[in-house]
Motif scaffolding. Structure first.
Motif, mmCIF file in Angstrom:
data_model
loop_
_atom_site.group_PDB
_atom_site.id
_atom_site.type_symbol
_atom_site.label_atom_id
_atom_site.label_comp_id
_atom_site.label_asym_id
_atom_site.label_seq_id
_atom_site.Cartn_x
_atom_site.Cartn_y
_atom_site.Cartn_z
ATOM 1 N N TRP A 87 0.624 -7.156 -10.016
ATOM 2 C CA TRP A 87 0.546 -5.722 -9.798
ATOM 3 C C TRP A 87 -0.858 -5.449 -9.316
ATOM 4 O O TRP A 87 -1.775 -5.311 -10.103
ATOM 5 C CB TRP A 87 0.857 -4.963 -11.086
ATOM 6 C CG TRP A 87 0.992 -3.491 -10.862
ATOM 7 C CD1 TRP A 87 2.114 -2.818 -10.481
ATOM 8 C CD2 TRP A 87 -0.034 -2.501 -10.986
ATOM 9 N NE1 TRP A 87 1.850 -1.472 -10.359
ATOM 10 C CE2 TRP A 87 0.542 -1.250 -10.667
ATOM 11 C CE3 TRP A 87 -1.373 -2.542 -11.324
ATOM 12 C CZ2 TRP A 87 -0.171 -0.068 -10.688
ATOM 13 C CZ3 TRP A 87 -2.092 -1.360 -11.341
ATOM 14 C CH2 TRP A 87 -1.480 -0.134 -11.028
ATOM 15 N N GLN A 88 -1.040 -5.457 -8.015
ATOM 16 C CA GLN A 88 -2.346 -5.233 -7.403
ATOM 17 C C GLN A 88 -2.325 -3.883 -6.714
ATOM 18 O O GLN A 88 -1.713 -3.734 -5.666
ATOM 19 C CB GLN A 88 -2.633 -6.348 -6.395
ATOM 20 C CG GLN A 88 -3.836 -6.108 -5.526
ATOM 21 C CD GLN A 88 -5.077 -6.749 -6.070
ATOM 22 O OE1 GLN A 88 -4.996 -7.768 -6.715
ATOM 23 N NE2 GLN A 88 -6.207 -6.145 -5.838
ATOM 24 N N ALA A 89 -2.985 -2.904 -7.312
ATOM 25 C CA ALA A 89 -3.068 -1.569 -6.717
ATOM 26 C C ALA A 89 -4.313 -1.482 -5.861
ATOM 27 O O ALA A 89 -5.384 -1.930 -6.263
ATOM 28 C CB ALA A 89 -3.111 -0.504 -7.807
ATOM 29 N N HIS B 189 0.493 -0.669 -2.505
ATOM 30 C CA HIS B 189 0.610 -2.106 -2.785
ATOM 31 C C HIS B 189 0.943 -2.817 -1.490
ATOM 32 O O HIS B 189 1.553 -2.234 -0.585
ATOM 33 C CB HIS B 189 1.730 -2.391 -3.795
ATOM 34 C CG HIS B 189 1.543 -1.723 -5.108
ATOM 35 N ND1 HIS B 189 0.623 -2.132 -6.041
ATOM 36 C CD2 HIS B 189 2.156 -0.651 -5.650
ATOM 37 C CE1 HIS B 189 0.689 -1.343 -7.105
ATOM 38 N NE2 HIS B 189 1.611 -0.427 -6.888
ATOM 39 N N GLU B 190 0.570 -4.074 -1.418
ATOM 40 C CA GLU B 190 0.905 -4.874 -0.245
ATOM 41 C C GLU B 190 2.322 -5.433 -0.333
ATOM 42 O O GLU B 190 2.833 -5.948 0.656
ATOM 43 C CB GLU B 190 -0.114 -5.994 -0.062
ATOM 44 C CG GLU B 190 -1.490 -5.454 0.293
ATOM 45 C CD GLU B 190 -2.528 -6.528 0.498
ATOM 46 O OE1 GLU B 190 -3.107 -6.555 1.594
ATOM 47 O OE2 GLU B 190 -2.749 -7.324 -0.428
ATOM 48 N N PRO C 54 6.148 -1.432 0.874
ATOM 49 C CA PRO C 54 4.722 -1.753 0.913
ATOM 50 C C PRO C 54 3.996 -0.745 1.801
ATOM 51 O O PRO C 54 4.534 -0.316 2.821
ATOM 52 C CB PRO C 54 4.665 -3.151 1.523
ATOM 53 C CG PRO C 54 6.049 -3.550 1.860
ATOM 54 C CD PRO C 54 6.982 -2.460 1.464
ATOM 55 N N GLU D 96 7.517 -2.390 -4.206
ATOM 56 C CA GLU D 96 7.512 -2.130 -5.648
ATOM 57 C C GLU D 96 8.910 -1.699 -6.041
ATOM 58 O O GLU D 96 9.452 -0.743 -5.498
ATOM 59 C CB GLU D 96 6.502 -1.030 -5.987
ATOM 60 C CG GLU D 96 6.426 -0.745 -7.468
ATOM 61 C CD GLU D 96 5.252 0.151 -7.843
ATOM 62 O OE1 GLU D 96 5.312 0.727 -8.936
ATOM 63 O OE2 GLU D 96 4.291 0.272 -7.065
#
Length: 179
Positions: A154-156, A87-88, A128, A91
Protein backbone atom coordinates in the motif's frame (compact mmCIF):
# COMPACT_ATOMS: atom_id res chain seq x y z
CA UNK A 1 -25.74 -0.95 -2.77
CA UNK A 2 -23.13 1.80 -2.77
CA UNK A 3 -24.35 5.37 -2.47
CA UNK A 4 -22.60 7.83 -4.81
CA UNK A 5 -22.95 11.61 -4.62
CA UNK A 6 -21.11 14.92 -4.83
CA UNK A 7 -19.33 15.79 -1.57
CA UNK A 8 -20.46 19.14 -0.13
CA UNK A 9 -16.82 20.35 0.13
CA UNK A 10 -17.42 21.61 3.67
CA UNK A 11 -14.07 20.68 5.13
CA UNK A 12 -14.59 22.56 8.39
CA UNK A 13 -16.54 19.68 9.96
CA UNK A 14 -15.83 16.04 10.77
CA UNK A 15 -14.78 14.28 7.55
CA UNK A 16 -16.56 11.12 8.80
CA UNK A 17 -19.92 12.90 8.42
CA UNK A 18 -21.93 12.19 5.23
CA UNK A 19 -21.11 15.54 3.54
CA UNK A 20 -23.95 14.90 1.09
CA UNK A 21 -24.51 17.89 -1.24
CA UNK A 22 -27.84 16.43 -2.34
CA UNK A 23 -26.55 15.65 -5.85
CA UNK A 24 -26.65 11.90 -6.43
CA UNK A 25 -24.62 10.29 -9.19
CA UNK A 26 -25.17 7.09 -11.11
CA UNK A 27 -22.80 4.15 -11.33
CA UNK A 28 -22.35 5.07 -15.01
CA UNK A 29 -21.04 8.49 -13.97
CA UNK A 30 -18.68 6.79 -11.53
CA UNK A 31 -17.53 4.43 -14.30
CA UNK A 32 -16.59 7.43 -16.48
CA UNK A 33 -13.86 8.07 -13.90
CA UNK A 34 -12.63 4.49 -14.31
CA UNK A 35 -14.09 3.40 -10.96
CA UNK A 36 -15.79 0.00 -11.04
CA UNK A 37 -18.48 -0.95 -8.55
CA UNK A 38 -19.81 -4.46 -7.97
CA UNK A 39 -22.10 -5.87 -5.33
CA UNK A 40 -20.83 -9.28 -4.17
CA UNK A 41 -23.13 -11.32 -1.96
CA UNK A 42 -20.23 -13.48 -0.76
CA UNK A 43 -16.49 -14.02 -1.01
CA UNK A 44 -16.96 -16.63 -3.76
CA UNK A 45 -18.17 -13.81 -6.03
CA UNK A 46 -15.11 -11.78 -5.00
CA UNK A 47 -12.92 -14.80 -5.83
CA UNK A 48 -14.34 -14.81 -9.38
CA UNK A 49 -13.45 -11.13 -9.83
CA UNK A 50 -10.00 -11.73 -8.34
CA UNK A 51 -9.40 -14.55 -10.83
CA UNK A 52 -10.63 -12.44 -13.78
CA UNK A 53 -8.37 -9.55 -12.81
CA UNK A 54 -5.43 -11.81 -11.91
CA UNK A 55 -5.25 -10.97 -8.21
CA UNK A 56 -3.06 -13.48 -6.39
CA UNK A 57 -2.85 -12.10 -2.85
CA UNK A 58 -5.17 -10.64 -0.27
CA UNK A 59 -5.39 -9.52 3.28
CA UNK A 60 -8.04 -8.20 5.65
CA UNK A 61 -7.88 -4.87 7.46
CA UNK A 62 -10.07 -4.22 10.47
CA UNK A 63 -10.03 -0.51 11.27
CA UNK A 64 -11.61 0.69 14.51
CA UNK A 65 -10.45 2.50 17.63
CA UNK A 66 -9.62 -0.77 19.39
CA UNK A 67 -7.19 -1.80 16.63
CA UNK A 68 -4.78 1.00 17.62
CA UNK A 69 -2.74 1.60 20.77
CA UNK A 70 -4.44 4.89 21.46
CA UNK A 71 -7.12 7.21 20.18
CA UNK A 72 -4.32 9.52 19.01
CA UNK A 73 -2.85 6.71 16.85
CA UNK A 74 -6.33 5.98 15.47
CA UNK A 75 -6.92 9.65 14.58
CA UNK A 76 -3.48 9.97 12.99
CA UNK A 77 -4.11 6.91 10.80
CA UNK A 78 -7.50 8.28 9.69
CA UNK A 79 -5.89 11.63 8.86
CA UNK A 80 -3.26 9.81 6.77
CA UNK A 81 -5.94 7.88 4.82
CA UNK A 82 -7.86 11.13 4.25
CA UNK A 83 -4.97 12.93 2.54
CA UNK A 84 -5.52 13.17 -1.20
CA UNK A 85 -3.30 10.60 -2.88
CA UNK A 86 -2.96 8.13 -5.73
CA UNK A 87 -1.48 4.66 -6.19
CA UNK A 88 0.52 3.20 -9.03
CA UNK A 89 -1.54 0.02 -8.78
CA UNK A 90 -5.26 -0.61 -8.98
CA UNK A 91 -6.90 -0.44 -5.56
CA UNK A 92 -9.61 -3.02 -4.90
CA UNK A 93 -11.56 -3.20 -1.66
CA UNK A 94 -14.45 -5.41 -0.60
CA UNK A 95 -16.39 -4.33 2.48
CA UNK A 96 -16.97 -7.24 4.88
CA UNK A 97 -18.28 -5.31 7.91
CA UNK A 98 -18.91 -1.72 8.90
CA UNK A 99 -18.94 1.30 6.60
CA UNK A 100 -16.56 3.77 5.01
CA UNK A 101 -16.27 6.55 2.47
CA UNK A 102 -14.08 6.53 -0.61
CA UNK A 103 -13.84 9.99 -2.12
CA UNK A 104 -12.56 10.22 -5.69
CA UNK A 105 -11.58 13.44 -7.42
CA UNK A 106 -13.97 14.42 -10.23
CA UNK A 107 -11.73 14.98 -13.25
CA UNK A 108 -14.33 17.00 -15.17
CA UNK A 109 -14.92 19.34 -12.21
CA UNK A 110 -11.65 19.07 -10.25
CA UNK A 111 -12.89 21.12 -7.29
CA UNK A 112 -15.46 18.38 -6.60
CA UNK A 113 -15.11 15.14 -4.76
CA UNK A 114 -17.38 12.23 -5.51
CA UNK A 115 -18.21 10.37 -2.30
CA UNK A 116 -18.92 6.62 -2.30
CA UNK A 117 -20.43 5.13 0.85
CA UNK A 118 -19.50 1.45 1.02
CA UNK A 119 -21.30 -1.11 3.15
CA UNK A 120 -20.99 -4.90 3.48
CA UNK A 121 -21.07 -6.53 0.05
CA UNK A 122 -19.80 -3.46 -1.82
CA UNK A 123 -16.65 -3.88 -3.89
CA UNK A 124 -14.86 -0.88 -5.40
CA UNK A 125 -12.02 -0.93 -7.88
CA UNK A 126 -10.12 2.36 -8.19
CA UNK A 127 -7.88 2.68 -11.24
CA UNK A 128 -4.19 3.48 -10.87
CA UNK A 129 -3.54 7.21 -10.99
CA UNK A 130 -6.91 8.44 -9.67
CA UNK A 131 -6.74 10.92 -6.81
CA UNK A 132 -8.75 9.67 -3.87
CA UNK A 133 -8.99 9.52 -0.10
CA UNK A 134 -10.70 7.30 2.48
CA UNK A 135 -12.33 7.70 5.84
CA UNK A 136 -14.61 5.80 8.13
CA UNK A 137 -18.16 6.87 8.82
CA UNK A 138 -19.05 8.01 12.34
CA UNK A 139 -19.55 4.31 13.19
CA UNK A 140 -15.72 4.20 13.31
CA UNK A 141 -15.44 0.69 11.91
CA UNK A 142 -14.74 -1.07 8.65
CA UNK A 143 -13.43 -4.53 7.95
CA UNK A 144 -12.32 -4.85 4.35
CA UNK A 145 -10.72 -7.41 2.11
CA UNK A 146 -7.86 -5.94 0.09
CA UNK A 147 -6.78 -7.67 -3.10
CA UNK A 148 -3.34 -7.43 -4.73
CA UNK A 149 -1.89 -8.64 -8.03
CA UNK A 150 1.46 -9.38 -6.40
CA UNK A 151 2.73 -9.10 -2.84
CA UNK A 152 0.51 -6.94 -0.61
CA UNK A 153 1.62 -3.32 -0.66
CA UNK A 154 0.00 0.00 0.00
CA UNK A 155 2.12 2.84 -1.33
CA UNK A 156 0.28 6.17 -1.30
CA UNK A 157 1.69 9.07 -3.28
CA UNK A 158 0.26 12.27 -1.83
CA UNK A 159 -0.98 14.86 -4.30
CA UNK A 160 1.71 17.25 -5.46
CA UNK A 161 3.19 18.48 -8.70
CA UNK A 162 5.41 15.40 -8.57
CA UNK A 163 2.35 13.15 -8.47
CA UNK A 164 0.73 15.05 -11.37
CA UNK A 165 3.76 14.33 -13.53
CA UNK A 166 3.94 10.58 -12.84
CA UNK A 167 3.33 8.31 -15.86
CA UNK A 168 0.51 6.52 -13.98
CA UNK A 169 -1.33 9.82 -13.51
CA UNK A 170 -0.82 10.83 -17.15
CA UNK A 171 -2.07 7.41 -18.28
CA UNK A 172 -5.14 7.75 -16.08
CA UNK A 173 -5.97 11.21 -17.49
CA UNK A 174 -5.53 9.92 -21.06
CA UNK A 175 -7.89 6.99 -20.37
CA UNK A 176 -10.72 9.04 -18.90
CA UNK A 177 -10.42 11.69 -21.60
CA UNK A 178 -11.51 9.01 -24.06
CA UNK A 179 -15.07 9.16 -22.64
Amino acid sequence: MVQVYIHDNKDDSDYRAPHDSGTELSLDELAKLGVIYKYCANEEEVDEIAEERKYKNRDVVDIHKGSFKSETDFNEKLAMFYKEHLHEDEEIRYCLEGTGYFDVRDSSTPENWIRCLVEPGDLLILPPGIYHRFTLTTSNHIKALRLFKDEPKWQAINRSTRADSLPVRKDYIAQINQY
